[in-house]
Design a protein around this motif. Structure first.
Motif, PDB file in Angstrom:
ATOM      1  N   LEU A  27       0.826  -1.207   0.000  1.00  0.00           N
ATOM      2  CA  LEU A  27       0.000   0.000   0.000  1.00  0.00           C
ATOM      3  C   LEU A  27       0.863   1.261   0.000  1.00  0.00           C
ATOM      4  O   LEU A  27       0.491   2.261  -0.596  1.00  0.00           O
ATOM      5  N   GLY A  28       2.016   1.193   0.668  1.00  0.00           N
ATOM      6  CA  GLY A  28       2.949   2.321   0.648  1.00  0.00           C
ATOM      7  C   GLY A  28       3.452   2.604  -0.750  1.00  0.00           C
ATOM      8  O   GLY A  28       3.558   3.764  -1.170  1.00  0.00           O
ATOM      9  N   ALA A  35       1.071   9.665  -5.403  1.00  0.00           N
ATOM     10  CA  ALA A  35       1.615  10.966  -5.011  1.00  0.00           C
ATOM     11  C   ALA A  35       2.660  11.444  -6.016  1.00  0.00           C
ATOM     12  O   ALA A  35       2.725  12.636  -6.340  1.00  0.00           O
ATOM     13  N   ALA A  36       3.463  10.527  -6.531  1.00  0.00           N
ATOM     14  CA  ALA A  36       4.502  10.903  -7.495  1.00  0.00           C
ATOM     15  C   ALA A  36       3.902  11.400  -8.802  1.00  0.00           C
ATOM     16  O   ALA A  36       4.441  12.320  -9.424  1.00  0.00           O
ATOM     17  N   PRO A  61       7.169  12.224  -2.025  1.00  0.00           N
ATOM     18  CA  PRO A  61       6.616  10.860  -2.033  1.00  0.00           C
ATOM     19  C   PRO A  61       7.557   9.823  -1.409  1.00  0.00           C
ATOM     20  O   PRO A  61       7.108   8.914  -0.713  1.00  0.00           O
ATOM     21  N   ALA A  62       8.854   9.972  -1.635  1.00  0.00           N
ATOM     22  CA  ALA A  62       9.802   8.982  -1.126  1.00  0.00           C
ATOM     23  C   ALA A  62      10.152   9.200   0.338  1.00  0.00           C
ATOM     24  O   ALA A  62      10.413   8.237   1.065  1.00  0.00           O
ATOM     25  N   THR A  63      10.178  10.445   0.784  1.00  0.00           N
ATOM     26  CA  THR A  63      10.605  10.714   2.158  1.00  0.00           C
ATOM     27  C   THR A  63       9.465  10.770   3.159  1.00  0.00           C
ATOM     28  O   THR A  63       9.693  10.559   4.345  1.00  0.00           O
ATOM     29  N   SER A  68       5.393   6.767   5.820  1.00  0.00           N
ATOM     30  CA  SER A  68       4.272   6.915   6.742  1.00  0.00           C
ATOM     31  C   SER A  68       3.188   5.874   6.483  1.00  0.00           C
ATOM     32  O   SER A  68       2.612   5.318   7.434  1.00  0.00           O
ATOM     33  N   VAL A  69       2.889   5.564   5.235  1.00  0.00           N
ATOM     34  CA  VAL A  69       1.874   4.548   4.928  1.00  0.00           C
ATOM     35  C   VAL A  69       2.401   3.155   5.268  1.00  0.00           C
ATOM     36  O   VAL A  69       1.708   2.341   5.882  1.00  0.00           O
TER      37      VAL A  69
END
Length: 75
Positions: A27-28, A35-36, A61-63, A68-69
């Protein structure tokens, strides 16, 4: 031609008894991709005028999104 769903596996984690995570990283990754798609073109446009701000937008998106997801779902 079949299109597969990406499945990410993270082993060696201490967040659950099985020591493997599948749902959270998958899901992350999907949240990262969504987001990207939005943030990278915006970040590239902003980068033309403000370099550091554009870099932060493209790195978001990467940081922020993926960790967080991925960390919020323990399985």
């Amino acid at each position: 031609m079949a299109i597969g769903i990406p499945i990410c596996v993270e082993c060696g984690t201490a967040s659950n008894p099985c020591r493997c995570k599948v749902v959270g990283p998958t899901l992350g990754f999907l949240a990262f991709a969504v987001a990207a798609l939005v943030e990278w073109p915006v970040g590239a446009l902003v980068y033309c005028f403000r370099h550091m701000k554009g870099r932060r937008i493209m790195a978001h998106p990467a940081t922020v999104v993926y960790p967080s997801v991925s960390n919020s779902i323990p399985i």
